[in-house]
Design an enzyme around this catalytic site. Structure first.
Site, short mmCIF file in Angstrom:
data_model
loop_
_atom_site.label_atom_id
_atom_site.label_comp_id
_atom_site.label_asym_id
_atom_site.label_seq_id
_atom_site.Cartn_x
_atom_site.Cartn_y
_atom_site.Cartn_z
N ILE A 10 -32.25 -19.08 34.88
CA ILE A 10 -33.36 -19.71 35.59
C ILE A 10 -34.68 -19.56 34.83
CG2 ILE A 10 -32.28 -19.47 37.87
CD1 ILE A 10 -34.21 -17.06 38.33
N CYS A 11 -35.68 -20.35 35.25
CA CYS A 11 -37.02 -20.26 34.69
C CYS A 11 -37.66 -18.95 35.15
CB CYS A 11 -37.90 -21.43 35.16
SG CYS A 11 -37.24 -23.04 34.66
N PRO A 12 -38.44 -18.24 34.32
CA PRO A 12 -38.73 -18.63 32.94
C PRO A 12 -37.82 -17.96 31.92
CG PRO A 12 -40.17 -16.82 33.54
CD PRO A 12 -39.22 -17.03 34.70
#
Lengths: 67, 257
Positions: A10-12
């Site tokens: 997932i981000c970041p």
């Protein structure tokens, strides 16, 4: 060409891993990453562009040419 | 030296900063810092150094935690009153970041031990509360060629400067005349607001991180003066003083960091 599978990341954290991989490349060298659709596919290419790299998107594959 | 998955996650929000890099993070991990005094300035300074991932942090403080410290020293809590500050800080920081090696020095910095304590460090962060200790830390850091972040806070005003011995003005270059003992109130006698000390200590951590990583421009040959009352800041230029007893004979440190 270096490739990195960042699906499920997932981000970041996906951008953290892509940036670290880019650090190991010279200018003009390319890194292709696979990312999940949605936020990762929208956000990671933008992050790469903001740092001045050339970015092309093909499906879920983002190719970043280091500036 | 590579970063583990948990380190990548822990530092992810700084690793995505355009100015930062995996290399900067690894430099921090290899680095060693000494924090002199873990009170009003040292609490925030040591906290941000540990949180950011400085590999080894030595904490020098001979004091015990007092109730009257707590309004400005956020590493020490009410149940810690009576305990040793250096050890308490090391415990708290090890909870914050177990990746960091913490070394408490529950001793008073003296001319006899200052050199050995700062030798081998990559940066010294002077968070002491007396002029005598500040000159001692400056002189020892210059003699050992260790980068230094100096600061002081009193009431609502603070100042910060960074020093690369042999390359930029040291504290003694900027302030060659030591104030006679007792002529300037230390924060023990005068008042200080915790939030103001927190700002200044945080700036010290920022300076140390810049010196360790090469990111940004540290306050070399510049003194930042900050007035908390109106938050106006002034930057005063300084320069190396020929014949400075602390740093004139110091060879310029290698351009390593």
């Amino acid at each position: 060409m270096r490739t990195l599978d960042l699906t499920g990341v997932i981000c970041p954290m996906n951008w953290v891993r892509a940036r670290l991989a880019l650090e190991g490349l010279g200018p003009g060298e390319a890194l292709t990453v696979r990312v999940d659709p949605g936020e990762p596919l929208e956000s990671l290419p933008r992050s790469a562009e903001e740092e001045g790299h050339d970015v092309t998107i093909d499906g879920d594959r983002v190719t970043i040419v280091k500036r | 030296m590579t970063l583990s998955d948990s380190e990548l996650e822990r530092y992810s929000r700084q690793l995505v900063m355009p100015e930062w890099s995996g290399e900067a993070q690894e430099r921090l991990k290899r680095a060693s810092a000494i924090v002199v005094g873990v009170g009003a300035l040292g609490s925030p300074a040591a906290t941000y150094l540990a949180a950011a991932g400085v590999g080894r942090i030595g904490i020098v403080d001979s004091d015990a935690v007092e109730l009257s410290n707590l309004h400005r020293q956020p590493l020490h809590y009410t149940p810690d009153v009576g305990g040793a500050k250096a050890e308490n800080a090391a415990v708290k920081l090890s909870f914050l970041n177990p990746e960091v090696q913490l070394e408490p020095y529950p001793v008073r910095l003296e001319p006899t031990n200052a050199g050995p304590i700062v030798a081998g460090a990559d940066v010294v962060v002077d968070c002491s509360d007396s002029f005598a200790t500040r000159y001692l830390v400056n002189d020892a850091s210059c003699a050992e060629g260790v980068a230094l972040v100096e600061a002081g806070v009193l009431g609502l005003s603070g100042l910060v400067t960074s020093i690369r011995p042999g390359r930029s003005a040291c504290y003694r270059c900027a302030f060659p005349v030591e104030p006679p003992e007792g002529s300037v109130p230390s924060c023990r006698e005068a008042g200080v607001l915790g939030a103001m000390a927190g700002i200044v200590g945080s700036i010290q951590a920022l300076e140390a991180l810049k010196l360790l990583t090469g990111v940004g421009e540290p306050l070399l040959d510049r003194i930042l003066q900050l007035d908390g009352a109106d938050l106006r800041q002034t930057i005063v230029a300084t320069e190396r003083r020929a014949g400075c007893p602390a740093c004139a004979a110091v060879p310029a440190a290698a351009e390593s960091r």
